[in-house]
Scaffold this motif. Structure first.
Motif, mmCIF file in Angstrom:
data_model
loop_
_atom_site.group_PDB
_atom_site.id
_atom_site.type_symbol
_atom_site.label_atom_id
_atom_site.label_comp_id
_atom_site.label_asym_id
_atom_site.label_seq_id
_atom_site.Cartn_x
_atom_site.Cartn_y
_atom_site.Cartn_z
ATOM 1 N N TYR A 108 5.698 20.466 44.792
ATOM 2 C CA TYR A 108 5.588 21.948 44.304
ATOM 3 C C TYR A 108 7.069 22.340 44.249
ATOM 4 N N HIS A 167 -0.904 31.658 37.568
ATOM 5 C CA HIS A 167 -1.844 30.742 37.227
ATOM 6 C C HIS A 167 -2.821 31.214 36.347
ATOM 7 N N HIS A 180 2.110 34.133 42.603
ATOM 8 C CA HIS A 180 1.829 32.794 42.538
ATOM 9 C C HIS A 180 0.284 32.365 41.636
ATOM 10 N N GLU A 181 -0.631 33.100 42.392
ATOM 11 C CA GLU A 181 -1.832 32.490 41.907
ATOM 12 C C GLU A 181 -2.164 33.390 40.402
ATOM 13 N N GLU A 236 1.909 24.658 38.419
ATOM 14 C CA GLU A 236 2.466 24.769 39.737
ATOM 15 C C GLU A 236 4.044 25.304 39.702
HETATM 16 ZN ZN ZN Z 1 -0.631 26.921 42.735
#
Ligand code: ZN
Length: 743
Positions: free
Chosen positions: A484, A413, A409-410, A430
């Protein structure tokens, strides 16, 4: 008042200021008022303002003295004088409203809110008190901030500070158009509304236009107004433009070196980019000068704790791991990062400009320092450009945290922020990151929780054009989590309907600075409202049944739970199956899968237990005891490969488990997967097991089998070092010697 009239008032006020200043300078007795002093400060005339405030400290009434001590930064004395003033005039709301502002400035929001509320008890129409409550709530991104500020404006439409605050809140919510309007209202009321000018400058900067004309206007009123730059920096940071934010915090402290709030933020944001030396310098300066808010103190503490961390270079990754778990976690994180680079380089068709630093915090509080003062959850991980900070799996109860999902996930980003040069709305980055979690494996990522089901049922999902608001300033508990989920499902939908490349097209459109409605229109060929409609139809097909079943599910689940408690296993199995079908995604505590497995086991039906636990595993369940039980059953059923795969899943969930690594090591060794066995036995050794001798021998055996005889010998010797008489080690050493001679 007309704009022209206001201008005239300002001119007169300026003339008055000049007089106050010269009178004070000449030492001529003139009783300056707090407003005189505030006006001098507002115009950047610091030395004169200082003198002015000093003169107030000798005033007859304590309220005025309080303002004087406050203005000369003698906060404790100011506090004493406010107390005295309220004792003398207990019904005066204004004193409490001002006292509250002092408390707010000195990091005591609880006390500040109490004082504002006390002021309102005395004067329910006190706009300043509502404004104060607005400021306090704004600090925590509380949705009440808007409400309080609106109230202040209603009570006193000419309170330009309240319009400035409203403009600020609207800009935080990414509502540029309305922020622009509110800032203009403030400026109409006061041509010296410096924060309104700063909001305008921030809007320009966020749109990549020049803020210069607004900065010039601020400069004309107050050449040393650091707060203006700090306000701009705040919005840049909120939009994840950390480097630009740092530039503006620097301008803020350049203009006003004693603006500790900005200096502290400068330090904190430099830390976010992975720096240590300058942040320490800046934060210590704040601390030594009495600026000791929670963020400053905790950030300094975090800097101190860095001595407990190791910085390890692994290919394109810099891993920052706590010494006590670095040996254990390093191989898992390093391998996963390699996998992520390979997948995302291909998927996003790009390469990152530099190494990514991944910081893993076993103490959740240390990690939480990283996200202080930021909106949203910041619960598990956070990305700052090329730096990721996240919880360690050891910092969470087993089963609660899937670090693999979080890392993917990160890292999404990191790529998307890089690709768009940080110009991407929060909902999209997100949403894409959440979408990527289940792209790695359908078992990964979060499932639809009951909160989300309720939000869908109550039609609380936001239109896509407003979705950012759900992340920044939640209007109901858990709106952030719901947002989210919604953003993630929007990306699932786009991929399913238009293909994965469409998501990439949108990334590029956002990079070109288009707004969400424009991107929806340009890339998806429909109006945002139409998109919302079609998305909801699609979502309904996917989860509509669960949503409709929700109340029934809740009642029946409770029943199953009590049957399980009373060991009525037949009832558990019968009703559990029904409950499971009503809401298959429910894998959280007290789920029907685990109840049913327990019932099957109690009845001795191991095959059925394995079957239900497999269903649980496939739908994303990852409670460690349940999966370990499944692995044991799979092994009994003669499926060692399945058992190993089940246990390997737990490495992404809770690798701080010696027993897990030992069992998985044994399974892989038996299946001739020697690299896998080496990794697992190494993990056992790194955890400092009680039986060191056997742990070392197991590892030596795996190395030997993999043909790495040197390493095998090292570990055999390590085993004999702790237990010289340990027979398996002696035997293996002989075997090693024989094989060397035979070569
Ligand atoms: Zn995030």
């Amino acid at each position: 008042m007309t704009a022209k009239g206001t201008l005239r008032t300002t001119r007169i006020l300026l003339r008055v200021l000049v007089c106050v200043a010269c009178l004070l300078a000449a030492g001529i007795a003139y009783a300056a008022t707090p407003d005189d002093c505030h006006a001098l400060r507002k115009h950047g005339r610091r030395a004169e303002a200082q003198k002015c405030y000093e003169s107030l400290t000798a005033a007859r009434d304590p309220f005025t003295r309080a303002e004087g001590f406050w203005g000369t930064e003698q906060y404790q004395e100011a506090n004493n004088q406010f107390r005295l003033a309220t004792e003398q005039s207990p019904q005066n709301a204004m004193i409490r409203a001002r006292w509250g502002r002092l408390m707010h400035e000195r990091f005591n929001n609880t006390e500040a809110a109490n004082l504002f509320n006390e002021a309102l008890q005395r004067d329910p129409k006190n706009a300043q008190a509502y404004y104060g409550l607005g400021l306090v709530s704004a600090d925590g991104f509380d949705s009440k901030a808007v409400e309080y500020t609106r109230k202040a404006i209603d009570l006193d439409p000419k309170l330009f500070e309240a319009h400035e605050l409203m403009a600020n809140l609207l800009l935080e919510d990414s509502n540029e158009a309305r922020a622009f309007e509110e800032a203009d209202v403030a400026l109409k009321l006061s041509p010296e509304a410096l924060d309104a000018m700063a909001v305008h400058a921030a809007i320009e900067l966020l749109a990549d236009r020049s803020p210069d004309s607004w900065l010039e206007k601020i400069h004309q009123v107050n050449p040393v107004y650091g707060e203006g730059y700090a306000l701009i920096a705040h919005h840049l940071v909120l939009n994840r433009r950390y480097v630009d934010g740092i530039t503006y915090y620097r301008k803020a402290v350049e203009a006003d070196p004693r603006l500790w709030s900005a200096r502290s933020q400068l330090g904190i944001n430099l830390m976010r980019l992975g720096q240590e030396d300058e942040p320490r310098k800046q934060l210590e300066m704040c601390y030594e000068n009495g600026f000791r808010n929670e963020e400053t103190v905790n950030s300094l503490r975090l800097l101190d704790s860095y001595k407990n961390f190791l910085t390890l270079k692994e290919g394109d990754t810099i891993l920052k791991l706590n010494k006590k778990e670095a040996d254990l976690l390093r191989p898992y994180f390093a391998a996963e990062m390699k996998r992520i680079y390979a997948a995302y380089d291909k998927k996003y068709k790009m390469k990152l400009p530099g190494p990514v630093q991944v910081e893993v915090y076993p103490d959740h509080e240390d990690f939480a320092v990283r996200t202080m003062g930021m909106p949203g959850l910041g619960a598990l991980g956070v990305t700052f450009g090329l730096v990721i900070a996240m919880d360690s799996p050891s910092g969470r109860p087993p089963g609660e945290f899937h670090w693999g999902s979080t890392l993917w996930h990160e890292m999404s980003h990191v790529y998307i922020l890089t690709a768009t040069n940080f110009r991407v709305p929060r909902w999209f980055t997100e949403g894409l990151a959440v979408h990527e979690e289940t792209e790695v494996s359908p078992e990964w990522g979060d499932r639809m929780t009951p909160d989300i089901v309720v939000a869908i049922r109550d039609k609380k999902l936001l239109p896509v054009a407003d979705l950012d608001r759900g992340f920044i300033r939640p209007e109901y508990p858990n709106q952030v989590i719901v947002s989210y989920y919604q953003a993630g499902r929007i990306c699932d939908y786009i991929k399913e309907r238009w293909g994965a490349d469409k998501l990439l097209d949108m990334v590029h459109s956002f990079a070109a600075h288009k707004t969400t409605p424009d991107v929806i229109r340009a890339d998806l060929g429909m109006a945002p409202e139409e998109f919302d409609k079609q998305f909801m139809e699609w979502l309904d097909k996917s989860v509509g049944k669960t949503v409709a079943n929700f109340d029934q599910w809740r009642t029946k689940l409770k029943d199953v739970a009590s049957q399980a408690k009373n060991k009525n296993y037949d009832a558990v199995l019968k009703q559990g199956e029904e409950v499971r079908r009503l809401y298959p995604d429910y894998i959280y505590p007290a789920n029907p899968y685990e109840f049913m497995a327990e019932a099957d086991m109690a009845k001795g039906d191991k095959a059925a237990a394995a079957e239900i636990l497999t269903a649980y595993e496939k739908i994303g369940g990852h409670n460690p005891p349940a999966l370990k039980q499944l692995a044991a059953l799979e092994l009994e059923q003669g499926k060692p490969a399945d058992a190993a795969a089940t246990l390997d899943r737990l490495n992404y969930v809770y690798p701080v488990d010696e027993d897990l690594h030992r069992r998985l090591g044994d399974l892989w060794f038996a299946q001739n997967n020697f690299p896998g066995a080496i990794r697992e036995y190494n993990a056992v050794v790194s955890m400092g097991p009680i039986d060191k001798a056997s742990a070392q021998v197991n590892l030596a055996r795996a190395y030997f089998a993999a043909g790495q005889k040197d390493k095998a010998e090292d570990h055999v010797l390590a085993s004999l070092e702790v237990a010289p008489d340990y027979r398996p080690a002696q035997k293996l050493l002989l075997q090693l010697k024989d094989s060397n001679e035979g070569k």
